[in-house]
Scaffold this motif. Structure first.
Motif, PDB file in Angstrom:
ATOM      1  N   GLY A  43       0.815  -1.207   0.000  1.00 28.81           N
ATOM      2  CA  GLY A  43       0.000   0.000   0.000  1.00 28.81           C
ATOM      3  C   GLY A  43       0.848   1.256   0.000  1.00 28.81           C
ATOM      4  N   ASP A  44       0.233   2.353  -0.406  1.00 27.43           N
ATOM      5  CA  ASP A  44       0.977   3.608  -0.503  1.00 27.43           C
ATOM      6  C   ASP A  44       1.339   4.185   0.859  1.00 27.43           C
ATOM      7  OD1 ASP A  44      -1.608   4.298   0.185  1.00 27.43           O
ATOM      8  OD2 ASP A  44      -1.764   5.950  -1.246  1.00 27.43           O
ATOM      9  N   GLU A  45       0.561   3.840   1.914  1.00 33.55           N
ATOM     10  CA  GLU A  45       0.840   4.380   3.241  1.00 33.55           C
ATOM     11  C   GLU A  45       2.223   3.964   3.736  1.00 33.55           C
ATOM     12  OE1 GLU A  45      -1.932   2.264   2.884  1.00 33.55           O
ATOM     13  OE2 GLU A  45      -3.355   3.854   2.469  1.00 33.55           O
ATOM     14  N   VAL A  46       2.626   2.757   3.372  1.00 29.16           N
ATOM     15  CA  VAL A  46       3.928   2.257   3.800  1.00 29.16           C
ATOM     16  C   VAL A  46       5.040   3.131   3.231  1.00 29.16           C
ATOM     17  CG1 VAL A  46       5.512   0.298   3.668  1.00 29.16           C
ATOM     18  CG2 VAL A  46       3.078  -0.101   3.997  1.00 29.16           C
ATOM     19  N   LEU A  47       4.937   3.442   1.957  1.00 30.66           N
ATOM     20  CA  LEU A  47       5.967   4.274   1.332  1.00 30.66           C
ATOM     21  C   LEU A  47       5.891   5.708   1.829  1.00 30.66           C
ATOM     22  CD1 LEU A  47       5.823   2.892  -2.316  1.00 30.66           C
ATOM     23  CD2 LEU A  47       7.581   2.495  -0.606  1.00 30.66           C
ATOM     24  N   LEU A  48       4.693   6.232   1.985  1.00 29.74           N
ATOM     25  CA  LEU A  48       4.557   7.608   2.461  1.00 29.74           C
ATOM     26  C   LEU A  48       5.099   7.766   3.883  1.00 29.74           C
ATOM     27  CD1 LEU A  48       1.037   8.422   0.995  1.00 29.74           C
ATOM     28  CD2 LEU A  48       3.201   9.500   0.350  1.00 29.74           C
ATOM     29  N   SER A  49       4.954   6.734   4.694  1.00 25.84           N
ATOM     30  CA  SER A  49       5.477   6.816   6.067  1.00 25.84           C
ATOM     31  C   SER A  49       6.995   6.688   6.109  1.00 25.84           C
ATOM     32  CB  SER A  49       4.842   5.735   6.947  1.00 25.84           C
ATOM     33  OG  SER A  49       5.311   4.457   6.574  1.00 25.84           O
TER      34      SER A  49
END
Length: 136
Positions: A43-49
């Protein structure tokens, strides 16, 4: 990729921290993963975090496949200036004295640790000797 490698500070990389512009730092290299956000299996949240810091540990902890590592080349934009990345400090728990719940003096505990096994051993031999002598 051009002949000269660009070098970015962590502050510069940290500015690229949203869905339309996302950069991460892994193993001293900077990657623009904006186009990969929708395709990332976690998911994108992993990269954004992972923006704004050295995400090497996060990346390695997951255990990415060889093919995932090979894909990274297409997202490479440059190197990180290592002097701008805070050094990692390994946590060392504070030294604490042994907890003695019943407040028994230490010398008594050590004495019992020595004597109790000897008493058990003596009882075992005594019982064995007694059963052999009564059987005869």
């Amino acid at each position: 990729m051009s002949g000269e490698t660009k070098v970015f500070t962590l502050a510069q990389v940290s500015e690229h921290n949203h869905r339309k512009d996302c950069w991460v730092v892994i193993n001293g290299k900077v990657y623009d993963v904006t186009k990969f956000l929708d395709d990332h299996p976690g998911g994108d949240e992993v990269l954004l975090s992972a923006t704004g810091k050295d995400a090497t540990d996060d990346f390695e902890d997951v255990g990415h496949s060889t093919s995932a590592r090979a894909m990274m080349d297409e997202f490479y934009v440059g190197d990180i200036d290592a002097s701008t990345v805070p050094t990692k400090v390994k946590y060392t728990p504070p030294k604490q004295p042994h907890y003695n719940q019943d407040k028994t003096p230490e010398f008594i505990v050590r004495l019992l640790q020595f004597l109790v096994p000897l008493v058990i051993l003596g009882l075992a031999f005594g019982i064995r000797f007694y059963t052999k002598s009564t059987a005869a």
